[in-house]
Design an enzyme around this catalytic site. Structure first.
Site, short mmCIF file in Angstrom:
data_model
loop_
_atom_site.label_atom_id
_atom_site.label_comp_id
_atom_site.label_asym_id
_atom_site.label_seq_id
_atom_site.Cartn_x
_atom_site.Cartn_y
_atom_site.Cartn_z
N GLY A 25 -0.28 8.49 5.85
CA GLY A 25 -0.26 7.37 6.80
C GLY A 25 1.17 7.07 7.23
CG HIS A 26 4.12 5.57 4.43
ND1 HIS A 26 3.63 5.71 3.16
CD2 HIS A 26 4.33 4.24 4.62
CE1 HIS A 26 3.55 4.53 2.59
NE2 HIS A 26 3.95 3.62 3.44
CD GLN A 61 6.69 -7.00 1.21
OE1 GLN A 61 7.69 -6.84 1.89
NE2 GLN A 61 5.55 -6.37 1.50
CD GLN A 106 3.56 -5.46 7.05
OE1 GLN A 106 3.82 -5.93 5.96
NE2 GLN A 106 3.58 -4.15 7.26
CB SER A 136 -3.25 1.95 0.39
OG SER A 136 -2.51 1.07 -0.43
CB SER A 137 1.74 3.05 -1.81
OG SER A 137 2.40 3.45 -0.64
#
Ligand code: PAF
Length: 279
Positions: free
Chosen positions: A36-37, A61, A153, A185-186
């Site tokens: 994804g990144h 965060q 976000q 996702s990580s």
């Protein structure tokens, strides 16, 4: 590929590119990069002469009971992936470089952050907007690319950039899924095999809600229940399943006009998010 560790070095390099009439595309990340990144990196490379990726697990965060300490980190692997993808520079600051010990200034978006993850993770978006503003000052990019998995976000960053006159175009790139549908996702790394299988209830529920929407269902409660029932049946713990207006992220009673159907749910200790836009 350069590895730059200070804001001063990063800014000096970016200004050198700008003096040479080269544009800078920026992909902010917290590392532990996945496909994804890398799709965000490609998006930046298509639009700009130079690409910068930041790798910074931003402590501000994370809430006090969240996974800051356990957040996956593997700089050597991230560096190799960036090199392979033709990234020009990785901005890899230490926490002390980004935040002075007596740091006391925050960037706060006060409208779009009231719902969804803003409601369920108090303080989260204050940390995100603050660090992204600081990263923009360091990198001075023409374009910054964010993923649509974090739809709220991306909208909050767009709003911040507009409201605070950042001279950067915010690009929101499509959500990338694993072949079986799980949003990349990580944090997927935390899931064991059983949780990984059960977590598919999220994307399957959203896909089912999309089919119901396409067949004419407009009632928010019915669309949300379609997703929530599947997650509960799979043993997931729901943080929220909500239909909100795309314009202001306020709850919508009906899926009329552009809306976002967004989910946050836990499988084991792992909190996953996913979403679809309708209309
Ligand atoms: O999406 C993320 O990885 C983070 O929230 C971001 C934008 C890099 C800010 O820390």
């Amino acid at each position: 590929m350069m590895i730059l560790r200070t804001t001063a070095e990063m800014r000096r390099q970016s200004r050198a590119w700008h003096r040479a009439d080269e544009t800078v595309g920026f992909v902010p990340t917290m590392g532990y990069l996945h496909a994804g990144h890398m799709s965000l990196v490609r998006e930046a490379a298509e639009r700009c002469d130079r690409v910068v990726v930041s790798i910074f697990v931003n402590p501000t965060q994370f809430g006090p009971n969240e996974d800051l300490a356990a957040y996956p980190r593997d700089f050597a692997r991230d560096e190799a992936l960036c090199r392979e993808a033709g990234v020009d520079a990785v901005f890899y600051p230490a926490v002390g470089e980004m935040y002075a010990a007596d740091h006391s200034t925050w960037v706060v978006e006060e409208s779009l952050t009231r719902t969804l993850c803003g409601a369920s993770r108090p303080g989260h978006f204050r940390g995100v907007t603050t660090v992204v503003a600081k990263l923009f000052h360091a990198v001075e990019p023409e374009v910054a690319v964010f993923g649509r998995k974090d739809a709220q976000q991306a909208l909050v960053i767009e709003r911040m950039a507009r409201d605070l006159d950042f001279a950067v175009e915010i690009v929101v790139a499509p959500l990338v899924r694993e072949p079986d549908g799980l949003a990349m996702s990580s944090r997927n790394k935390y899931l064991d095999a059983d949780q990984r299988q059960r977590a598919l209830a999220i994307s399957r529920g959203l896909a089912l809600a999309v089919r119901k929407y396409e067949r004419g269902e407009r009632d928010a409660a019915a669309l949300c229940a379609t997703v929530a029932d599947g997650i509960r049946a799979a043993g997931g713990e729901i943080d929220y399943v909500e239909l909100v207006s795309r314009a202001d992220l306020c709850p919508a009673a009906r899926a009329e006009g552009p809306v976002l159907l967004a989910v946050a749910a836990r499988f084991g200790a792992t909190r996953l998010i996913d979403n679809v836009f309708l209309g």
